[in-house]
Design an enzyme around this catalytic site. Sequence first.
Site, PDB file in Angstrom:
ATOM      1  N   LYS A   1      41.301 -23.015 -66.562  1.00  0.00           N
ATOM      2  CA  LYS A   1      39.748 -23.124 -65.629  1.00  0.00           C
ATOM      3  C   LYS A   1      40.205 -22.961 -64.580  1.00  0.00           C
ATOM      4  O   LYS A   1      39.167 -22.913 -63.864  1.00  0.00           O
ATOM      5  CB  LYS A   1      39.193 -25.064 -66.544  1.00  0.00           C
ATOM      6  CG  LYS A   1      39.164 -25.500 -68.015  1.00  0.00           C
ATOM      7  CD  LYS A   1      38.915 -26.081 -67.906  1.00  0.00           C
ATOM      8  CE  LYS A   1      38.392 -27.377 -69.963  1.00  0.00           C
ATOM      9  NZ  LYS A   1      38.255 -28.494 -69.733  1.00  0.00           N
TER      10      LYS A   1
ATOM     11  N   HIS B   1      49.889 -13.472-100.200  1.00  0.00           N
ATOM     12  CA  HIS B   1      50.040 -11.880-100.438  1.00  0.00           C
ATOM     13  C   HIS B   1      49.577 -11.322 -98.509  1.00  0.00           C
ATOM     14  O   HIS B   1      49.421 -10.492 -97.826  1.00  0.00           O
ATOM     15  CB  HIS B   1      49.061 -11.058-100.179  1.00  0.00           C
ATOM     16  CG  HIS B   1      49.361 -11.483-102.234  1.00  0.00           C
ATOM     17  ND1 HIS B   1      48.894 -10.906-103.522  1.00  0.00           N
ATOM     18  CD2 HIS B   1      47.795 -13.065-102.950  1.00  0.00           C
ATOM     19  CE1 HIS B   1      48.832 -11.003-104.405  1.00  0.00           C
ATOM     20  NE2 HIS B   1      48.204 -12.360-104.262  1.00  0.00           N
TER      21      HIS B   1
ATOM     22  N   GLU C   1      47.420 -29.511 -78.963  1.00  0.00           N
ATOM     23  CA  GLU C   1      47.028 -29.694 -77.655  1.00  0.00           C
ATOM     24  C   GLU C   1      47.210 -31.696 -77.567  1.00  0.00           C
ATOM     25  O   GLU C   1      47.760 -31.891 -75.518  1.00  0.00           O
ATOM     26  CB  GLU C   1      45.445 -30.121 -78.227  1.00  0.00           C
ATOM     27  CG  GLU C   1      45.078 -30.402 -76.197  1.00  0.00           C
ATOM     28  CD  GLU C   1      43.231 -29.905 -75.990  1.00  0.00           C
ATOM     29  OE1 GLU C   1      43.095 -28.898 -75.877  1.00  0.00           O
ATOM     30  OE2 GLU C   1      42.554 -30.394 -76.857  1.00  0.00           O
TER      31      GLU C   1
END
Length: 554
Positions: free
Chosen positions: A518, A390, A359
Site C-alpha cells: 500500500k 478434471h 494472512e
Amino acid sequence: MAYYRTPHDVTALPAWQALQQHRDAMQDFSMREAFAADSKRFDEFSLSCCGLFLDYSKNLINEQSRDLLVQLAEQVGLQDAIKSMFSGEIINASEGRPVLHTALRRPVGDKLSVNGVNVMPEVHKVLNQITELVGRIHDGLWRGYSEKPITDVVNIGIGGSFLGPELVSEALLPYAQRGVRCHYLANIDGSEFHELSANLRAETTLFIVSSKSFNTLETLKNAMAARTWYLAQGGSEAELYRHFIAVSSNKAAAVAFGIREENIFPMWDWVGGRYSLWSAIGLPIALAIGTANFKELLSGAYTMDQHFQTAPFEKNMPVLLALLGVWYGNFWGARSHAILPYDHYLRNITKHLQQLDMESNGKSVLTDGTPVKTDTGPVIWGGVGCNGQHAYHQLLHQGTQLIPADFIVPVVSFNPVADHHQWLYANCLSQSQALMLGKTREEAEAELRQKGLNEADIEKLAPHKVIPGNRPSNTLVVERISPRRLGALVAMYEHKVFVQSVIWGINAFDQWGVELGKELGKGVYQRIVGSLEDSAEDGSTQGLINYFRGRHRG
C-alpha cells in the site's frame, strides 16, 4: 507470564523432538495396510460436533501420532492461549489489542470486559440495529429517491469486508429472501464496476461502504465511482443518504462522504477484517438471508466456540485439524493445503480460507520479533468439486509433492436432479479413497493384461499408471448446508488457524506485510500520473512505469 509474551522455541520441546523420532519411524507407514489391519480405524479417527462430521482416518497417523501431537499442544500452553483469547487478553501483541470476534456470536446476557467495560451490550445493540435496517428494507419501508423500494444492495469492500460475506451469502443462497438481490464490488478495476452497474437502477440500489478506517483505497475509489454513477443516473446530493450507508469506525469520514450518522454501523479494533463477517460487516449477509438466519449463523459459530473451549484436544475438531497441518507442514515437508468443496454453493470457501489462513499465519517472526524456528503457514488453494478432478487433481495423485486436502461435502442437495448428487458424493469419496489407496505396479500390470495388451506394451505403459497413494486427506460431511452448520464450519477453520499460530509462536491477528505494498503503491501511482518526477527505487519498477506511460491513453 502469558504465552504470547514468552514466545517459545517449539523445536526444543520434548513433544516436538519425540515427533521427529516418530516421523522417522512412520517413514514406511501405509494407510492401506493400516485399514486392512484395523477394522475400527474409521471409528477411532472420526468425530462429530456442531452438525459436522470429520473423518480423519485417511491420514499418515496412528494413535501414537495423535498422542504426541496432543502433547505438543499441551506443552505450548494451548489451553491457556484459548482462555486468553476468549477472556479478552491482549493477544495481538504487535498492535496491543485483544482478539474478540468470538464475542460477536455470544448470546444476550453474557458479559465480557475490555478495558473494564462490558462490550456485550454494545455488540447486541449493533445486532438490533442490523435487525431493524434489514426489516425496513425487506418490508419495502426504506425507499430510494424516487420513493421506490430497494431491490439491489451492493456491498463495497475488499479483503475481509468482502470474502467472508460473499462466501456466506453465496453458500446460503437457498435461504435468500425474495425482493432484494445482493452484489459485491471489491476490486479497483473499472470493468468490475461497469459490469455490475449495467444491471442496476440507481433509484432502487443501496450501497454499503464497508471499511473500518473509511480510507481503504480500493473501497473509497469504488464508493466514489458509485456516487458519480448514482448522480449521473438522476440521483441528487440531497437524497444521497437514501442510497449510501457505511460500516466503519471512522464516523467523521463517512459523514463527510454524505452518509448520515444514524446509518453508520460501528466496528471495533478488537475484530480483525478476516474475522469480521460476524459483525456489521455481515450486514449484506443479513440482507441476503434475513436476520433470523443471520442469528442462526452466529449460533452455529457459538456452538463451535463452546466445543473448542471445552472438548479434550484428542476429540477437539479444530485442534485436531490444526495438529494435522503442523504434522504435515513441519514433519513431512508439505508446503500447501487443498480445500476441495463438493458443493456449488460452497464454491467461494477456498477464497475465504486463503485470506483467513495465509494472512493470519504467513509470518516469519515470533511474537517478540525474533525469527521463527520452523516453517509456518502453508499455501491454501483448491476449488469446487468435480471440476478439480478434471484439472489439478492429477498433481495430487501423481505429483512429487505431498499435499494434504480437506474434502467438504453435504449429504443432501438443495436442488436434486436425477441421481446427480449421489454421483457428486461418490466422486468426493472416491477421490479421497484414490489418494489413499493409489495403484501399485502389480495392479497396473494386471489391469493392462485384462485389457489384452501384450507384455512389451505393458512394460512400457505400466509405470505411467502407477499411483503412489498414501496421500492424506480429511473429509468433512454436513447433512445439509444451513446457517447454523455453516457458522460452525467457518468458526472451526478460524480456531484451527489460531491453534497453529500458538504452536509456531506467531501472531495470527496482524498483517504488516499487506501494508508495504500500500505504501509503495502511492509512489508508483504518483510517478505514473506524473506528479512525482523522481525515479522509482529500482530499475524494474521504473521500467514498467515508463512502459505504461508510453502506451496508455486516457
